[in-house]
Design a protein around this motif. Structure first.
Motif, PDB file in Angstrom:
ATOM      1  N   LEU A 172       0.824  -1.207   0.000  1.00  0.00           N
ATOM      2  CA  LEU A 172       0.000   0.000   0.000  1.00  0.00           C
ATOM      3  C   LEU A 172       0.862   1.264   0.000  1.00  0.00           C
ATOM      4  CD1 LEU A 172      -2.645  -1.084   2.671  1.00  0.00           C
ATOM      5  CD2 LEU A 172      -2.696  -1.454   0.197  1.00  0.00           C
ATOM      6  N   GLN A 198      -6.604  -4.399  -4.428  1.00  0.00           N
ATOM      7  CA  GLN A 198      -5.579  -4.238  -5.478  1.00  0.00           C
ATOM      8  C   GLN A 198      -5.323  -5.556  -6.193  1.00  0.00           C
ATOM      9  OE1 GLN A 198      -2.210  -5.420  -5.672  1.00  0.00           O
ATOM     10  NE2 GLN A 198      -2.472  -6.667  -3.804  1.00  0.00           N
ATOM     11  N   TYR A 218      -5.164   5.109  -5.026  1.00  0.00           N
ATOM     12  CA  TYR A 218      -4.285   3.938  -5.039  1.00  0.00           C
ATOM     13  C   TYR A 218      -4.778   2.901  -6.040  1.00  0.00           C
ATOM     14  CZ  TYR A 218      -2.193  -0.449  -3.477  1.00  0.00           C
ATOM     15  OH  TYR A 218      -1.557  -1.658  -3.439  1.00  0.00           O
ATOM     16  N   LYS A 227      -7.261  -1.762   5.791  1.00  0.00           N
ATOM     17  CA  LYS A 227      -6.050  -1.806   4.966  1.00  0.00           C
ATOM     18  C   LYS A 227      -5.938  -3.161   4.273  1.00  0.00           C
ATOM     19  CE  LYS A 227      -3.288   1.494   7.643  1.00  0.00           C
ATOM     20  NZ  LYS A 227      -2.191   1.667   8.607  1.00  0.00           N
ATOM     21  N   GLY A 241      -5.737  -4.031   0.316  1.00  0.00           N
ATOM     22  CA  GLY A 241      -4.776  -4.954  -0.284  1.00  0.00           C
ATOM     23  C   GLY A 241      -5.461  -6.006  -1.128  1.00  0.00           C
ATOM     24  N   ILE A 292      -5.147   6.113   3.094  1.00  0.00           N
ATOM     25  CA  ILE A 292      -4.923   4.722   3.507  1.00  0.00           C
ATOM     26  C   ILE A 292      -4.292   4.625   4.890  1.00  0.00           C
ATOM     27  CG2 ILE A 292      -3.560   2.653   2.980  1.00  0.00           C
ATOM     28  CD1 ILE A 292      -4.080   3.227   0.012  1.00  0.00           C
TER      29      ILE A 292
END
Length: 322
Positions: free
Chosen positions: A85, A145, A94, A138, A142, A130
């Motif tokens: 991150l 992503q 992000y 968090k 993750g 974040i």
């Protein structure tokens, strides 16, 4: 979807992987287990294309990871134990950055991110920075992503590490939902979580695969001498124990819990391949000690894991069930 054949990996004189072979079919959620230093992380890093190997083959969705690495990486979403991150970015910024890295077509990025935010249940947090998120959120970012680019295969390394029990349940439910559309390899040291989520278990120890099967089937294979019954019985403890001890087929019995006055739980282990429930029912009824409750217990996944990784089970390749 994932085919690993005769995989070897050495670090100098240290052999990290030895003749590792297993497959993961489309739509499966597979638990990949092993003690620290067993070669688990090495195997996962090879699958993601992060490191190479000495011999063997790795194919993802039909593409060889050495011959067509870019095609393989397009089809993999990876969540490492420590999510990569950027704490100063917002969640949306992000995911947009990751989308650009993965070459998602610009006109599809917004719709793709919105869908991922919804799947991982972080839509309401998309504008938050974040670094200000909780550990649980968090971890969701993750996971988000890893979903960018809609990969066919997800490789999740310790996805619930450091989370509280409620957060673990939330992430577990997200993973089960993702399993409807993705093939998933899940590594975790929280074995009840693996039992709850995974359809198949792969256990690696000292660089070699030692077991492949469902959690239930592995338990049966190693549990043939460890099945036990728990009976709640009304009657004086010493008298009840004496009756049970005299029943043919009982290997051992012990009282484990006082439920009420003259009501106790007893753990009864039978001889191999003996079902004691009917004979105990009639024997105890005749003696005037009614059975109030009965349940059977086998080995937990923790017990199975310990047996396979401590060398208590014969793990020759001919014994694998895949």
């Amino acid at each position: 979807m994932i085919e690993i054949q005769n995989l070897y990996k050495n670090y100098g004189n240290i052999q990290a992987l030895k003749d590792v072979t297993f497959t993961v079919d489309k739509g499966e959620i597979v638990g990949f287990l092993g003690p620290n230093g067993a070669g688990k992380s090495t195997a996962m890093n090879i699958m993601t294309g992060y490191i190479s190997y000495n011999s063997g083959s790795v194919k993802i969705c039909g593409f060889d990871i050495l011959e067509e690495p870019n095609e393989v990486k397009k089809r993999i979403g990876y969540l490492p134990e420590n999510p990569p991150l950027y704490p100063e970015m917002s969640v949306y910024e992000y995911l947009k950055f990751v989308s650009e890295l993965k070459k998602v077509p610009k006109k599809e990025i917004k719709e793709s991110i919105d869908k991922i935010l919804e799947v991982t249940q972080i839509t309401d947090h998309k504008k938050r920075i974040i670094k200000n998120l909780s550990k649980g959120y968090k971890q969701r970012v993750g996971l988000a992503q890893a979903l960018v680019g809609n990969p066919e295969v997800l490789i999740l390394d310790e996805p619930t590490v450091g989370l509280d029990p409620n957060q673990i349940i939330e992430i577990r439910n997200v993973i089960k939902q993702l399993g409807k559309e993705h093939t998933i390899i899940l590594s975790s040291h929280i074995l009840p979580e693996v039992s709850a989520v995974c359809e198949k278990i792969v256990i690696i120890n000292k660089g070699e695969i030692v077991a492949i099967d469902s959690a239930g089937a592995l338990s049966k294979q190693t549990d043939i001498d460890n099945v036990k019954f728990i009976f709640t019985i009304s009657g004086p403890k010493s008298s009840v124990l004496k009756v049970i001890q005299n029943v043919q087929g009982v290997r051992r019995v012990r009282d484990i819990l006082e439920v009420d006055t003259d009501e106790f739980e007893y753990e009864v282990q039978p001889e191999k391949n003996v079902d004691l429930r009917k004979i105990l029912f009639f024997t105890l009824a005749k003696a005037g000690f009614p059975i109030l409750e009965t349940r059977s217990e086998g080995m937990s996944l923790e017990d199975v894991f310990a047996k396979y990784t401590k060398g208590e089970v014969d793990t020759t390749k001919e014994d694998y069930i895949q």
